[in-house]
Design a protein around this motif. Sequence first.
Motif, PDB file in Angstrom:
ATOM      1  N   ALA A 134      13.213  -0.272  -3.359  1.00  0.00           N
ATOM      2  CA  ALA A 134      12.218   0.790  -3.555  1.00  0.00           C
ATOM      3  C   ALA A 134      11.471   1.142  -2.267  1.00  0.00           C
ATOM      4  O   ALA A 134      11.112   2.295  -2.058  1.00  0.00           O
ATOM      5  CB  ALA A 134      11.228   0.356  -4.635  1.00  0.00           C
ATOM      6  N   LEU A 135      11.253   0.154  -1.413  1.00  0.00           N
ATOM      7  CA  LEU A 135      10.496   0.397  -0.186  1.00  0.00           C
ATOM      8  C   LEU A 135      11.186   1.424   0.706  1.00  0.00           C
ATOM      9  O   LEU A 135      10.525   2.192   1.405  1.00  0.00           O
ATOM     10  CB  LEU A 135      10.309  -0.917   0.578  1.00  0.00           C
ATOM     11  N   PHE A 136      12.508   1.473   0.671  1.00  0.00           N
ATOM     12  CA  PHE A 136      13.249   2.399   1.518  1.00  0.00           C
ATOM     13  C   PHE A 136      13.720   3.643   0.756  1.00  0.00           C
ATOM     14  O   PHE A 136      14.406   4.475   1.323  1.00  0.00           O
ATOM     15  CB  PHE A 136      14.445   1.688   2.162  1.00  0.00           C
ATOM     16  N   ARG A 137      13.357   3.729  -0.521  1.00  0.00           N
ATOM     17  CA  ARG A 137      13.705   4.940  -1.265  1.00  0.00           C
ATOM     18  C   ARG A 137      12.662   6.018  -1.094  1.00  0.00           C
ATOM     19  O   ARG A 137      12.952   7.161  -1.265  1.00  0.00           O
ATOM     20  CB  ARG A 137      13.880   4.612  -2.764  1.00  0.00           C
ATOM     21  N   ARG A 147       0.830  -1.207   0.000  1.00  0.00           N
ATOM     22  CA  ARG A 147       0.000   0.000   0.000  1.00  0.00           C
ATOM     23  C   ARG A 147       0.866   1.259   0.000  1.00  0.00           C
ATOM     24  O   ARG A 147       0.552   2.240  -0.684  1.00  0.00           O
ATOM     25  CB  ARG A 147      -0.918  -0.012   1.223  1.00  0.00           C
ATOM     26  N   ALA A 148       1.965   1.247   0.768  1.00  0.00           N
ATOM     27  CA  ALA A 148       2.835   2.421   0.852  1.00  0.00           C
ATOM     28  C   ALA A 148       3.445   2.755  -0.506  1.00  0.00           C
ATOM     29  O   ALA A 148       3.685   3.927  -0.821  1.00  0.00           O
ATOM     30  CB  ALA A 148       3.933   2.189   1.882  1.00  0.00           C
ATOM     31  N   LEU A 149       3.692   1.720  -1.305  1.00  0.00           N
ATOM     32  CA  LEU A 149       4.261   1.920  -2.636  1.00  0.00           C
ATOM     33  C   LEU A 149       3.184   2.234  -3.678  1.00  0.00           C
ATOM     34  O   LEU A 149       3.501   2.481  -4.841  1.00  0.00           O
ATOM     35  CB  LEU A 149       5.047   0.681  -3.063  1.00  0.00           C
ATOM     36  N   GLY A 150       1.922   2.231  -3.265  1.00  0.00           N
ATOM     37  CA  GLY A 150       0.833   2.571  -4.170  1.00  0.00           C
ATOM     38  C   GLY A 150       0.571   1.511  -5.228  1.00  0.00           C
ATOM     39  O   GLY A 150       0.113   1.829  -6.327  1.00  0.00           O
ATOM     40  N   LEU A 151       0.834   0.239  -4.883  1.00  0.00           N
ATOM     41  CA  LEU A 151       0.699  -0.854  -5.844  1.00  0.00           C
ATOM     42  C   LEU A 151      -0.609  -1.604  -5.638  1.00  0.00           C
ATOM     43  O   LEU A 151      -1.201  -1.576  -4.553  1.00  0.00           O
ATOM     44  CB  LEU A 151       1.875  -1.819  -5.707  1.00  0.00           C
TER      45      LEU A 151
END
Length: 244
Positions: free
Chosen positions: A241-244, A122-126
């Motif tokens: 990507a999760l930590f970028r 969800r945080a990555l908008g996927l």
Amino acid sequence: MQKAAQHSVGFLYPGYSAEDDYPRLEGILRKAGADVALPLVHTDIGEDAHRVDALLEMGSADRLADGMAALSGRGARTVVWACTSASFVFGWEGAHEQVRTLSAVGGLPASSTSFAFVHAVRALGLQRVAIAATYPTDVAEYFAAFLKAAGIEVVSLRGSGIITAAEVGTWGRSEVLEMATSGDHAAAEAVLLPDTALHSAEHLPVLEAVLGKPVLTANQVSVWEGLRLAELSVRTEALGALFR
């Protein structure tokens, strides 16, 4: 005497397999400037088997309570049950009850790796993901059902048929890459590798470079989830990507 870290995120980790990912992840976070510690306690797993009955026992309230007692006094502000399979096999509601019980026992905000995957997606908008799992396919299907209950579309699922966490812990980069690439799907916006017994901390940049999309692994998302609960954000290219 070394000064204690300002932020401490605790983990209950089942048995012994890829627990060395956690000091490795702590080192990466510290290099990125985070004053953080990741204390880890091993829980008794009973039978080491990716089989539903064994996983339900592995994630039982008594075993987690014993682990929480061992973690007390380590300064943790949040706690994560660092296990995917022994949380998602309880189902969406059962997994919620599991972390509610853990939070009540420890007196801390709590979560599990299964919820970490949901929150990370969800945080990555996927919306659409592929699952590349070490587990037998019948166990991996429980994870797919868990994600679907969270409103996440699973476009493909690949099980590897590995029964024990001990065997998964012996896998190196080549095996992890092969599983991830074989489990990818053109329609997937990310590939999920849902086993905390799998070493992944060192492989994230390579995995994302090869697949050309975000890759979420169990130990990576577990640490991110603990930081999220502690309201601590850390950015580093080293963890994907999760930590970028």
